[in-house]
Design an enzyme around this catalytic site. Structure first.
Site, PDB file in Angstrom:
ATOM      1  N   CYS A 254     -37.772  10.927  29.982  1.00  0.00           N
ATOM      2  CA  CYS A 254     -37.599  11.903  31.066  1.00  0.00           C
ATOM      3  C   CYS A 254     -38.742  12.914  31.156  1.00  0.00           C
ATOM      4  CB  CYS A 254     -36.275  12.643  30.896  1.00  0.00           C
ATOM      5  SG  CYS A 254     -36.264  13.718  29.452  1.00  0.00           S
TER       6      CYS A 254
ATOM      7  N   GLU B  71     -23.563  -4.306 -12.629  1.00  0.00           N
ATOM      8  CA  GLU B  71     -24.343  -3.989 -11.433  1.00  0.00           C
ATOM      9  C   GLU B  71     -23.412  -3.410 -10.375  1.00  0.00           C
ATOM     10  OE1 GLU B  71     -27.456  -4.960 -11.998  1.00  0.00           O
ATOM     11  OE2 GLU B  71     -28.489  -5.005 -10.068  1.00  0.00           O
TER      12      GLU B  71
ATOM     13  N   TYR C  47       2.200   1.974  -3.401  1.00  0.00           N
ATOM     14  CA  TYR C  47       1.086   2.499  -4.210  1.00  0.00           C
ATOM     15  C   TYR C  47       0.861   3.978  -3.866  1.00  0.00           C
ATOM     16  CZ  TYR C  47      -3.681   3.050  -6.004  1.00  0.00           C
ATOM     17  OH  TYR C  47      -4.803   3.498  -6.668  1.00  0.00           O
ATOM     18  N   ASP C  48       0.848   4.251  -2.572  1.00  0.00           N
ATOM     19  CA  ASP C  48       0.632   5.641  -2.138  1.00  0.00           C
ATOM     20  C   ASP C  48       1.706   6.567  -2.685  1.00  0.00           C
ATOM     21  OD1 ASP C  48      -1.560   4.831  -0.795  1.00  0.00           O
ATOM     22  OD2 ASP C  48      -0.617   4.814   1.190  1.00  0.00           O
TER      23      ASP C  48
ATOM     24  N   ARG D 256     -29.804   3.070 -15.185  1.00  0.00           N
ATOM     25  CA  ARG D 256     -30.684   2.431 -16.157  1.00  0.00           C
ATOM     26  C   ARG D 256     -31.825   3.358 -16.563  1.00  0.00           C
ATOM     27  NH1 ARG D 256     -35.100  -1.201 -15.553  1.00  0.00           N
ATOM     28  NH2 ARG D 256     -35.449  -2.256 -17.525  1.00  0.00           N
TER      29      ARG D 256
ATOM     30  N   ASP E 236       0.833  -1.206   0.000  1.00  0.00           N
ATOM     31  CA  ASP E 236       0.000   0.000   0.000  1.00  0.00           C
ATOM     32  C   ASP E 236       0.864   1.251   0.000  1.00  0.00           C
ATOM     33  OD1 ASP E 236      -2.015  -1.738   0.160  1.00  0.00           O
ATOM     34  OD2 ASP E 236      -2.847  -1.018   2.059  1.00  0.00           O
TER      35      ASP E 236
ATOM     36  N   LYS F 279     -36.000 -16.270  -9.273  1.00  0.00           N
ATOM     37  CA  LYS F 279     -35.823 -15.577  -7.991  1.00  0.00           C
ATOM     38  C   LYS F 279     -35.915 -16.540  -6.810  1.00  0.00           C
ATOM     39  CE  LYS F 279     -37.509 -11.312  -8.068  1.00  0.00           C
ATOM     40  NZ  LYS F 279     -37.073  -9.972  -7.787  1.00  0.00           N
TER      41      LYS F 279
ATOM     42  N   SER G 249     -35.064  -5.515 -19.297  1.00  0.00           N
ATOM     43  CA  SER G 249     -35.315  -6.095 -17.991  1.00  0.00           C
ATOM     44  C   SER G 249     -35.347  -7.625 -18.144  1.00  0.00           C
ATOM     45  CB  SER G 249     -36.645  -5.521 -17.548  1.00  0.00           C
ATOM     46  OG  SER G 249     -36.990  -6.034 -16.348  1.00  0.00           O
ATOM     47  N   LEU G 250     -35.592  -8.325 -17.077  1.00  0.00           N
ATOM     48  CA  LEU G 250     -35.628  -9.794 -17.175  1.00  0.00           C
ATOM     49  C   LEU G 250     -37.000 -10.312 -16.783  1.00  0.00           C
ATOM     50  CD1 LEU G 250     -32.275 -10.713 -15.391  1.00  0.00           C
ATOM     51  CD2 LEU G 250     -32.807 -11.120 -17.792  1.00  0.00           C
TER      52      LEU G 250
HETATM   53  S1  IVH Z   1     -28.813  -9.418 -17.552  1.00  0.00           S
HETATM   54  C1  IVH Z   1     -30.963  -8.473 -21.256  1.00  0.00           C
HETATM   55  N1  IVH Z   1     -27.580 -10.433 -15.522  1.00  0.00           N
HETATM   56  O1  IVH Z   1     -31.747  -7.709 -12.877  1.00  0.00           O
HETATM   57  C2  IVH Z   1     -30.517  -8.957 -19.963  1.00  0.00           C
HETATM   58  N2  IVH Z   1     -29.189  -8.747 -15.111  1.00  0.00           N
HETATM   59  O2  IVH Z   1     -34.764  -7.671 -13.398  1.00  0.00           O
HETATM   60  C3  IVH Z   1     -30.347  -7.871 -19.020  1.00  0.00           C
HETATM   61  N3  IVH Z   1     -29.436  -8.173 -12.743  1.00  0.00           N
HETATM   62  O3  IVH Z   1     -32.168  -4.564 -14.256  1.00  0.00           O
HETATM   63  C4  IVH Z   1     -29.977  -8.185 -17.682  1.00  0.00           C
HETATM   64  N4  IVH Z   1     -27.938  -9.564 -11.975  1.00  0.00           N
HETATM   65  O4  IVH Z   1     -30.076  -4.908 -12.969  1.00  0.00           O
HETATM   66  C5  IVH Z   1     -28.495  -9.556 -15.924  1.00  0.00           C
HETATM   67  N5  IVH Z   1     -26.397 -11.437 -13.794  1.00  0.00           N
HETATM   68  C6  IVH Z   1     -27.289 -10.551 -14.208  1.00  0.00           C
HETATM   69  C7  IVH Z   1     -27.974  -9.718 -13.311  1.00  0.00           C
HETATM   70  C8  IVH Z   1     -28.935  -8.827 -13.798  1.00  0.00           C
HETATM   71  C9  IVH Z   1     -28.811  -8.630 -11.648  1.00  0.00           C
HETATM   72  C10 IVH Z   1     -30.496  -7.137 -12.696  1.00  0.00           C
HETATM   73  C11 IVH Z   1     -30.382  -6.051 -13.694  1.00  0.00           C
HETATM   74  C12 IVH Z   1     -31.762  -5.889 -14.262  1.00  0.00           C
HETATM   75  C13 IVH Z   1     -32.601  -6.714 -13.375  1.00  0.00           C
HETATM   76  C14 IVH Z   1     -33.706  -7.321 -14.192  1.00  0.00           C
END
Ligand code: IVH
Length: 681
Positions: free
Chosen positions: A427, A191, A53-54, A153, A50, A331, A99-100
Site C-alpha cells: 500500500c 531424546e 482422570y480429571d 547434554r 479423561d 545417517k 557422541s556418535l
Molecule cells: S546413543 C554412547 N541412540 O545422536 C551412545 N543416540 O550424534 C550415545 N541420538 O547426542 C548415544 N538417537 O542425542 C543414541 N537411538 C539413539 C539416538 C541417539 C538420537 C542422538 C543423541 C546424540 C547424537 C549423537
C-alpha cells in the site's frame, strides 16, 4: 486405597478426613495418576476416561491445597505450574554423554562391522538397531525410583538443569514402576522431541499470535526446553524416548536389549522400531526401510544407530575421546538440492508483518517441488549474504519447511546489503519496526493485510465460507468490491459473475455460502476477526465468560484479565481491537447486515441422543475433551470403553487397543472427517 484399576472417583468431603486419611489418599492418588499417565503416554493403552482422570487430579489438587504439609516436588500436580526458575543451573553428568561416530556411505558401515568382528574375535555379532532421533539429548536421574533431576547434554560433561521443563512431559515418569527390580540409583539417557503434527499445530498458533515460528521440531525442542518458565513448555506436545543407561547401581544387565526391556518395565518409554539383527545385510535392510518409512513416523529421524548388543563386547571395543567404538550412526543422505535464487520479494501478512521470501527456480527436495522459501527477516538474509542470482542450497529442515540453508555461489562483486523497504510494498504506507520484525502501519486499509484478513475470516476454522477461495477473495479486493469483511455480505450472484471462473450456478452458490454463515457461533466469529493473540482456544475461553459481542466490546482490560488464561498481553490486544474506530464501524456494519451470533448452545440438542461414542488416538482439530464436549452438547454420550452398546468409535492418529475392540464388536468406525460430519462440522 487404590486408584489404579477401576478407580472410584466419588469422594467424601475433605473436611471429614483425618490427617492420616488425607495423607494416605494423597499418596494413593499420586500413584494412581502416575499409573494412568503411564498407561496413556508410555503404553498407549488408557484404561480410564479423561473425565475420571480429571476427577482424580482435581481431588489430589484439593487435598494438597488443604494439607500443604504433605507437599512433594514429585507430585503429578507439580508437573505444571511450578514457579519460573531464575537461571539454568549447571551440573555434571553421572558419566560423560558421548557422541556418535557418523557414517553416510555403505562402505563405512561395512568397515565398522569388520572392525567390530576383528576386535571382538567373533564372527557373528548381535547388533541392536534404533532410529536416530532428531531431538534433544537429555539425562534424567532417578533415586530410589523417584525423579531427581534432568539435564541437557551441554558439552557432554556438564549440562544444564532443565528438571522443571522435563517434569511437564507426561511420558517422563516422576516415579518408576516395578519396585522389586528397581535400582536405588539410575541415570538414563533419552531424546526429547516434539511430534511433527504437534509441531505444525504449535507453529500455526505462534504465527496467529504474531510470534516467529520455529524452523523445525529440533529447534523447538532445543529452544523451549531451556525456557525458565515451565508454563511455556507444559502445553507443548513434547515426548521422550529412552535409549541408554548412563549409570546404575546394582544393575546386573549384560546386553542392550535386556536393558531396553528392563527400563520399559520401569515405565521409561522406548522406541517400538528398535530391532535386533546380526548381519550387515540386515542392517542395510533396516536402514533402507527406515528411510522409506521416515515420513510415516510422527517424529523426525535423520538416520539409524547401530549398537553392539553385548555389554562385555562393548567393553572389549572401548571408547574414543568422545564416542564409543561399539556404536555407529548411519545417517540418511540429507534432503537438499541446489537451485537459483531468482529474487527476494517482501510479503505482507494479515497482521501486517513484512517477511522476505526467496523466489527459487523450482526444484524437487525429498519428493516435494519447492519454488518459495521464507527468509524470516532482514537479519537472516544478510547473515546468509543472499542476493538475487545466487546459487543456493535448499534443505527441507526437519523435513517439513523448506529453507535456504546457505549461499553456494554468486557474483563476486560486492552487492548492497538487503534491507526492508521503508514503505509497505502493498500500500506504500510507512513501515515500523518491532524487535527483529517490520510491520505495515496501514491496518486493514492495506490491500495485502485486507486480503490476508479476508482469507482468515473465510477459512475453515473461522467462518467456514465454503467455495470462497483465496484467489476469489484477492480479486474482490483488487477490484475494490470488498473493503472490509462486512462487505462480503452485500455481494450478490451478479457480482461474482464478474469474477474469473464464475458462471451462473457457481455465482449463486458463492452468494448463498456467504449468507449461510450469518448465523455463527460467537467463538468462531471472535476467532475470525483475527485479533492479535486470539486463537481458537482463547476465543472459546472468552465466550464462556462474556455473554455476547456487546459485553466484549465494552469490557475493560481489567475485565479481560479477570478471566483465567487471559494475561495482560491478550487483554491489551483485545481492548485495542475493540477500541479502534474502524473495527467498531465494521462490527456495526456486520450487525446491520444481519449477522446473528450464537453462544455455545445452552439448551441441549437431541441430535445425538441415545448414541454412544468412544475415542481413541489423537484428533487433529479437537482435544479429547473438546470432542467429548461436542458429543455431549448434541445429547450424545462419550464413553471410555468399547462394548456392543457403543455406536461409534472415532479413530485418530496412533489409536490404541480400542480400535481392535471396535472391530471385534463390529462397531462403526469413524475417522475425524466422518466424526465432524456427524456432529455437523
Ligand atoms: S546413543 C554412547 N541412540 O545422536 C551412545 N543416540 O550424534 C550415545 N541420538 O547426542 C548415544 N538417537 O542425542 C543414541 N537411538 C539413539 C539416538 C541417539 C538420537 C542422538 C543423541 C546424540 C547424537 C549423537
Amino acid at each position: 486405597m487404590n486408584f489404579k484399576k477401576n478407580p472410584k472417583t466419588k469422594f467424601k468431603s475433605i473436611d471429614k478426613l483425618s490427617k492420616k486419611e488425607a495423607k494416605e489418599q494423597i499418596e494413593a492418588l499420586r500413584r494412581g495418576i502416575e499409573y494412568h499417565n503411564y498407561l496413556y503416554y508410555v503404553k498407549n493403552q488408557p484404561e480410564i476416561s479423561d473425565s475420571a482422570y480429571d476427577r482424580l487430579f482435581h481431588r489430589l489438587y484439593q487435598l494438597e491445597d488443604k494439607f500443604p504439609e504433605f507437599d512433594s516436588s514429585n507430585s503429578p500436580t507439580r508437573r505444571i505450574g511450578a514457579k519460573p526458575v531464575s537461571e539454568l543451573k549447571k551440573r555434571k553428568h553421572a558419566s560423560s554423554m558421548l557422541s556418535l561416530n557418523a557414517a553416510l556411505k555403505e562402505k563405512e558401515v561395512k568397515d565398522f562391522c569388520d572392525f567390530v568382528s576383528r576386535n571382538t574375535k567373533s564372527k557373528e555379532i548381535v547388533y541392536m538397531l534404533e532410529p536416530k532421533f532428531d531431538g534433544l539429548s537429555v539425562e534424567i536421574v532417578y533415586e530410589k525410583g523417584k525423579f531427581k533431576y534432568g539435564l541437557t547434554r551441554g558439552d557432554g560433561v556438564t549440562g544444564e538443569d532443565i528438571s522443571h521443563n522435563l517434569k511437564t512431559i507426561k511420558s517422563v515418569p516422576l516415579r518408576l514402576r516395578d519396585k522389586k527390580d528397581l535400582s536405588a540409583y539410575l541415570s538414563v539417557r533419552g531424546e526429547v522431541f516434539m511430534s511433527k503434527k504437534g509441531f505444525q499445530k504449535m507453529n500455526k498458533v505462534r504465527i496467529e499470535n504474531n510470534e516467529s515460528p520455529f524452523a523445525n521440531p529440533r529447534n523447538a525442542a532445543a529452544g523451549l526446553m531451556r525456557q525458565l518458565d515451565s508454563k511455556k513448555v507444559a502445553d507443548k506436545p513434547f515426548r521422550i524416548f529412552f535409549y541408554e543407561i548412563l549409570k546404575i547401581k546394582d544393575g546386573r544387565i549384560s546386553a542392550h536389549q535386556e536393558m531396553l526391556e528392563k527400563i520399559y518395565r520401569w515405565g521409561l518409554r522406548t522406541n517400538p522400531e528398535n530391532k535386533k539383527c546380526s548381519s550387515f545385510d540386515k542392517i542395510k535392510e533396516y536402514h533402507n526401510n527406515m528411510e522409506k518409512n521416515r515420513d510415516n513416523l510422527d517424529y523426525d529421524i535423520d538416520g539409524i544407530v547401530i549398537k553392539v548388543n553385548n555389554y562385555a563386547k562393548r567393553k572389549q571395543l572401548g571408547m574414543r575421546e568422545r564416542s564409543p567404538r561399539w556404536a555407529l550412526a548411519w545417517k540418511f543422505p540429507p534432503r537438499k538440492e541446489v537451485t537459483k535464487l531468482n529474487d527476494i520479494v517482501v510479503q505482507v501478512g494479515r497482521t501486517g508483518m513484512l517477511t522476505p521470501v526467496a523466489l527459487l527456480e523450482p526444484v524437487e527436495v525429498g519428493g516435494v517441488t519447492i519454488s518459495r522459501a521464507t527468509l524470516h527477516n532482514e537479519e537472516e538474509v544478510n547473515k546468509k549474504g543472499l542476493s538475487k542470482g545466487d546459487t543456493v542450497k535448499i534443505i527441507r529442515a526437519g523435513d517439513v519447511i523448506p529453507e535456504v540453508a546457505e549461499k553456494l555461489g554468486g557474483s563476486k562483486e560486492k552487492k548492497k546489503k538487503f534491507s526492508m523497504p521503508e514503505n509497505c510494498p502493498s500500500c506504500g504506507k510507512a513501515v515500523y519496526k518491532e524487535g527483529a520484525y517490520y510491520f505495515c502501519s496501514n491496518g486493514l486499509k492495506c490491500p495485502a493485510q485486507l486480503k490476508g484478513h479476508l482469507i482468515h475470516y473465510a477459512s475453515r476454522e473461522a467462518m467456514n465460507i465454503e467455495g470462497l477461495g483465496d484467489q476469489t477473495l484477492k480479486e474482490l479486493v483488487n477490484r475494490g468490491m470488498v473493503r472490509d469483511v462486512a462487505d462480503l455480505y452485500k455481494l450478490k450472484a451478479e457480482d461474482f459473475k464478474k469474477l474469473e471462473g464464475f458462471a451462473e450456478k457457481s455465482a449463486k452458490q458463492a452468494e448463498e455460502a456467504i449468507q449461510k454463515t450469518k448465523k455463527v457461533k460467537l467463538d468462531r466469529f471472535l476467532y475470525a476477526l483475527g485479533i492479535r493473540h486470539v486463537g481458537l482456544h482463547i476465543a472459546r475461553v472468552l465466550t464462556r465468560e462474556f455473554r455476547d459481542l456487546d459485553s466484549l466490546r465494552d469490557a475493560n482490560t481489567e475485565d479481560f484479565e479477570k478471566v483465567n488464561e487471559i494475561g495482560p498481553e491478550i487483554a491489551k490486544s483485545l481492548k485495542k481491537f475493540f477500541k479502534q474506530r474502524d473495527n467498531r464501524r465494521v462490527l456495526d456494519k456486520l450487525k446491520k447486515s444481519g449477522l446473528q451470533l450464537k453462544k455455545m448452545s445452552e439448551k441441549k440438542s437431541t441430535k445425538l441422543s441415545g448414541k454412544t461414542f468412544v475415542f481413541t488416538g489423537e484428533l487433529d482439530d479437537f482435544t479429547r475433551n473438546e470432542a467429548k464436549e461436542a458429543v455431549e452438547t448434541l445429547g450424545g454420550k462419550a464413553s471410555s470403553s468399547v462394548s456392543s452398546n457403543t455406536d461409534y468409535v472415532v479413530v485418530g492418529e496412533n489409536p490404541g487397543s480400542k480400535l481392535n475392540a471396535a472391530k471385534k464388536h463390529k462397531v462403526k468406525i469413524l475417522d475425524e472427517r466422518g466424526f465432524k460430519k456427524i456432529i455437523g462440522g
